[in-house]
Design an enzyme around this catalytic site. Structure first.
Site, mmCIF file in Angstrom:
data_model
loop_
_atom_site.group_PDB
_atom_site.id
_atom_site.type_symbol
_atom_site.label_atom_id
_atom_site.label_comp_id
_atom_site.label_asym_id
_atom_site.label_seq_id
_atom_site.Cartn_x
_atom_site.Cartn_y
_atom_site.Cartn_z
ATOM 1 N N ASN A 209 40.503 45.354 13.723
ATOM 2 C CA ASN A 209 39.135 44.970 13.357
ATOM 3 C C ASN A 209 39.150 44.278 11.993
ATOM 4 O O ASN A 209 40.190 44.172 11.350
ATOM 5 C CB ASN A 209 38.207 46.194 13.381
ATOM 6 C CG ASN A 209 38.645 47.254 12.399
ATOM 7 O OD1 ASN A 209 38.638 47.032 11.203
ATOM 8 N ND2 ASN A 209 39.053 48.410 12.916
ATOM 9 N N ASP A 304 37.533 61.459 17.295
ATOM 10 C CA ASP A 304 36.617 61.071 16.224
ATOM 11 C C ASP A 304 36.967 61.933 15.007
ATOM 12 O O ASP A 304 36.598 63.114 14.929
ATOM 13 C CB ASP A 304 35.165 61.310 16.673
ATOM 14 C CG ASP A 304 34.172 60.717 15.690
ATOM 15 O OD1 ASP A 304 34.440 60.777 14.477
ATOM 16 O OD2 ASP A 304 33.144 60.195 16.142
ATOM 17 N N ILE A 305 37.678 61.333 14.074
ATOM 18 C CA ILE A 305 38.203 62.100 12.930
ATOM 19 C C ILE A 305 37.059 62.682 12.106
ATOM 20 O O ILE A 305 37.060 63.852 11.730
ATOM 21 C CB ILE A 305 39.090 61.202 12.026
ATOM 22 C CG1 ILE A 305 40.159 60.484 12.855
ATOM 23 C CG2 ILE A 305 39.737 62.018 10.914
ATOM 24 C CD1 ILE A 305 40.917 59.398 12.103
ATOM 25 N N PHE A 322 31.067 56.633 6.895
ATOM 26 C CA PHE A 322 30.486 55.303 6.748
ATOM 27 C C PHE A 322 29.891 54.903 8.093
ATOM 28 O O PHE A 322 30.259 55.440 9.133
ATOM 29 C CB PHE A 322 31.550 54.285 6.302
ATOM 30 C CG PHE A 322 31.593 54.127 4.817
ATOM 31 C CD1 PHE A 322 32.098 55.142 4.019
ATOM 32 C CD2 PHE A 322 31.113 52.975 4.196
ATOM 33 C CE1 PHE A 322 32.122 55.020 2.640
ATOM 34 C CE2 PHE A 322 31.141 52.838 2.824
ATOM 35 C CZ PHE A 322 31.643 53.857 2.042
ATOM 36 N N LYS A 336 23.533 58.526 13.880
ATOM 37 C CA LYS A 336 24.966 58.763 13.644
ATOM 38 C C LYS A 336 25.219 59.996 12.774
ATOM 39 O O LYS A 336 26.125 60.764 13.042
ATOM 40 C CB LYS A 336 25.602 57.509 13.035
ATOM 41 C CG LYS A 336 27.089 57.411 13.285
ATOM 42 C CD LYS A 336 27.657 56.028 12.962
ATOM 43 C CE LYS A 336 27.588 55.082 14.121
ATOM 44 N NZ LYS A 336 28.170 53.760 13.850
HETATM 45 N N1 CTP Z 1 35.228 57.349 12.643
HETATM 46 C C1 CTP Z 1 36.229 58.291 12.821
HETATM 47 N N2 CTP Z 1 36.945 58.302 13.973
HETATM 48 C C2 CTP Z 1 36.703 57.425 14.945
HETATM 49 C C3 CTP Z 1 35.667 56.464 14.790
HETATM 50 C C4 CTP Z 1 34.951 56.445 13.603
HETATM 51 O O1 CTP Z 1 36.455 59.102 11.932
HETATM 52 N N3 CTP Z 1 37.404 57.463 16.056
HETATM 53 C C5 CTP Z 1 34.447 57.398 11.391
HETATM 54 C C6 CTP Z 1 34.534 56.149 10.531
HETATM 55 O O2 CTP Z 1 35.592 56.251 9.610
HETATM 56 C C7 CTP Z 1 33.197 56.138 9.855
HETATM 57 C C8 CTP Z 1 32.264 56.770 10.884
HETATM 58 O O3 CTP Z 1 33.095 57.480 11.777
HETATM 59 O O4 CTP Z 1 33.178 56.944 8.714
HETATM 60 C C9 CTP Z 1 31.414 55.810 11.662
HETATM 61 O O5 CTP Z 1 32.174 54.773 12.182
HETATM 62 P P1 CTP Z 1 31.471 53.616 13.036
HETATM 63 O O6 CTP Z 1 32.520 52.659 13.454
HETATM 64 O O7 CTP Z 1 30.280 53.106 12.289
HETATM 65 O O8 CTP Z 1 30.878 54.427 14.238
HETATM 66 P P2 CTP Z 1 31.512 54.915 15.556
HETATM 67 O O9 CTP Z 1 31.695 56.368 15.515
HETATM 68 O O10 CTP Z 1 32.763 54.132 15.858
HETATM 69 O O11 CTP Z 1 30.373 54.588 16.605
HETATM 70 P P3 CTP Z 1 29.912 53.155 17.178
HETATM 71 O O12 CTP Z 1 31.162 52.321 17.261
HETATM 72 O O13 CTP Z 1 29.325 53.490 18.491
HETATM 73 O O14 CTP Z 1 28.891 52.599 16.221
#
Ligand code: CTP
Length: 396
Positions: A209, A304-305, A322, A336
């Site tokens: 990304n 999802d960490i 974030f 979220k």
């Molecule tokens: N994050 C995480 N692990 C993942 C995905 C996201 O820990 N597998 C954390 C990111 O580091 C960030 C937060 O979750 O702090 C939100 O990330 P974002 O990309 O905005 O959201 P997503 O959970 O990926 O949801 P979406 O893509 O549907 O918006």
């Protein structure tokens, strides 16, 4: 050394003024922001143009600028983290010690509530003069740091004590004051993730990304400046004065976060973590088949960490996520933070070209669990980082 620090230099009229050109370079080389005020007499020794060029900032000489709405002695004073008067003449020392404010430099000194360093330079007889010594003692008692002049050959042709001390000494003294100021995150372990994860498809290709990691690095730098024990888990091989851990995929990032999380006071997930990885990673490079017009890749969900660490956090840990959104920023951010259950969520609008990914600037909203929202106006990412940490650690 001086990242994010604002140093105000006051130059008075003395031949040692030329040495301040090197001092400005030394501060700038160590990442300080430098502004300079000069007395009228100082401009006889070095030109404001030279100073402006070296400091990359306007030079201030006049107490009453006609087209300036804000008094400089207040605004420059609030801008500066420290005020360094070098060379300080007997005249200026005398004025400051006796509360006289008849030019910009002495007015700023009078209105300045933070640390002032004074590095005198003058003829040795002047330095030994009883009134000068009394004034120096007065300043010392009031908390000014005096960097006494050194012995040596003087510009007036004599030898004795009066020469400006080495600029390295002025620089080191400045650092000592700034280092111990603002150490409000001392003894706090702060783990920060930064950058975009890469999910390997084969030995050559990956899913990634656009995250540059700049916001995470800005947070790590700022936390470090505030005395924290910083661990930056990043995807771009960043080198820093604090501990860094290089990772690539979401799974590697998860392991690194887990290894560091136990004794962490705060974990900030600024990284853009891939939601999915390749289900069956190819050991060998995928070759294209001339008969196929499409290629199907199966993805599998990553853990999802942020959610996992929020679930298992210790009582006093602060977990910050974030939230990168391209539409309905606030609504999506509210959903979220409820879903992820972190303590704070920093929301930013990635559809805007002037902020966010790869940009040096950002504009964010901080949400807490009660859905209170605080906007942080557009600014350099270092400033945004400072404000986020200030908010989280109780100065909101
Ligand atoms: N994050 C995480 N692990 C993942 C995905 C996201 O820990 N597998 C954390 C990111 O580091 C960030 C937060 O979750 O702090 C939100 O990330 P974002 O990309 O905005 O959201 P997503 O959970 O990926 O949801 P979406 O893509 O549907 O918006």
């Amino acid at each position: 050394m001086f990242r994010n620090k604002n140093i105000l230099i006051g130059i008075t009229g003395g031949i040692a003024a030329y040495k301040i050109l090197e001092l400005i370079r030394l501060y700038k080389k160590n990442n300080a922001n430098v502004k300079v005020i000069m007395t009228e007499n100082a401009t006889n020794f070095v030109t404001p143009l030279t100073i402006r060029t070296l400091s990359n900032n306007p030079v201030y000489t006049k107490q009453f600028e006609v087209d300036n709405l804000f008094p400089e002695h207040i605004s420059l004073g609030s801008w500066a983290d420290i005020f360094v008067i070098a060379p300080a003449s007997a005249n200026t020392i005398g004025k400051i010690a006796n509360g006289i404010c008849d030019n910009l430099l002495t007015s700023i000194a009078c209105a300045f509530s933070k640390q002032i360093i004074v590095a005198p330079a003058m003829n040795c007889e002047m330095w030994n003069n009883q009134f000068v010594q009394d004034n120096i003692n007065k300043l010392q008692k009031a908390g000014y740091e005096i960097l006494s002049p050194e012995a040596g050959f003087l510009a007036c042709g004599t030898s004795g004590v009066g020469r400006l001390c080495a600029i390295e000494k002025i620089c080191a003294a400045t650092y000592e004051h700034l280092k111990y100021k603002n150490q409000k995150l001392k003894n706090k372990k702060i783990v920060i993730t930064a950058g975009g994860t890469r999910e390997n498809l084969d030995p050559v290709r990956y899913l990634g990304n656009h995250s540059s990691g700049k916001m995470g690095v800005a947070l790590a730098n700022e936390a470090y400046n505030l005395g924290a024990d910083v661990i930056l888990i990043n995807t771009f091989n960043h080198k820093a004065e604090y501990k860094t851990i290089d990772v690539s995929s979401a799974l590697e990032m998860k392991s690194a976060v887990e290894a560091e999380k136990q004794d962490a006071d705060c974990i900030i997930m600024a990284a853009a973590v891939a939601d999915f990885r390749i289900k069956n990673q190819n050991e060998q490079k995928i070759k294209k088949d001339d008969n196929d017009e499409t290629l199907t890749i199966e993805l599998i969900k990553n853990p999802d960490i942020l959610y996992e660490i929020s679930q298992s956090k210790n009582e006093n840990q602060i977990i910050v996520g974030f939230c990168a959104e391209s539409e309905n920023l606030i609504e999506n951010a509210k959903t979220k933070i409820n879903k992820k259950q972190c303590d704070y969520l920093i929301a930013n609008d990635i559809s805007r070209k002037d902020i966010g990914f790869s940009s040096d600037e950002n504009e964010v909203y901080i949400l807490d669990k009660k859905l209170n929202i605080k906007k942080i106006d557009k600014a350099q990412k270092s400033v945004i980082a400072e404000k986020i940490l200030e908010y989280i650690y109780g100065e909101n």
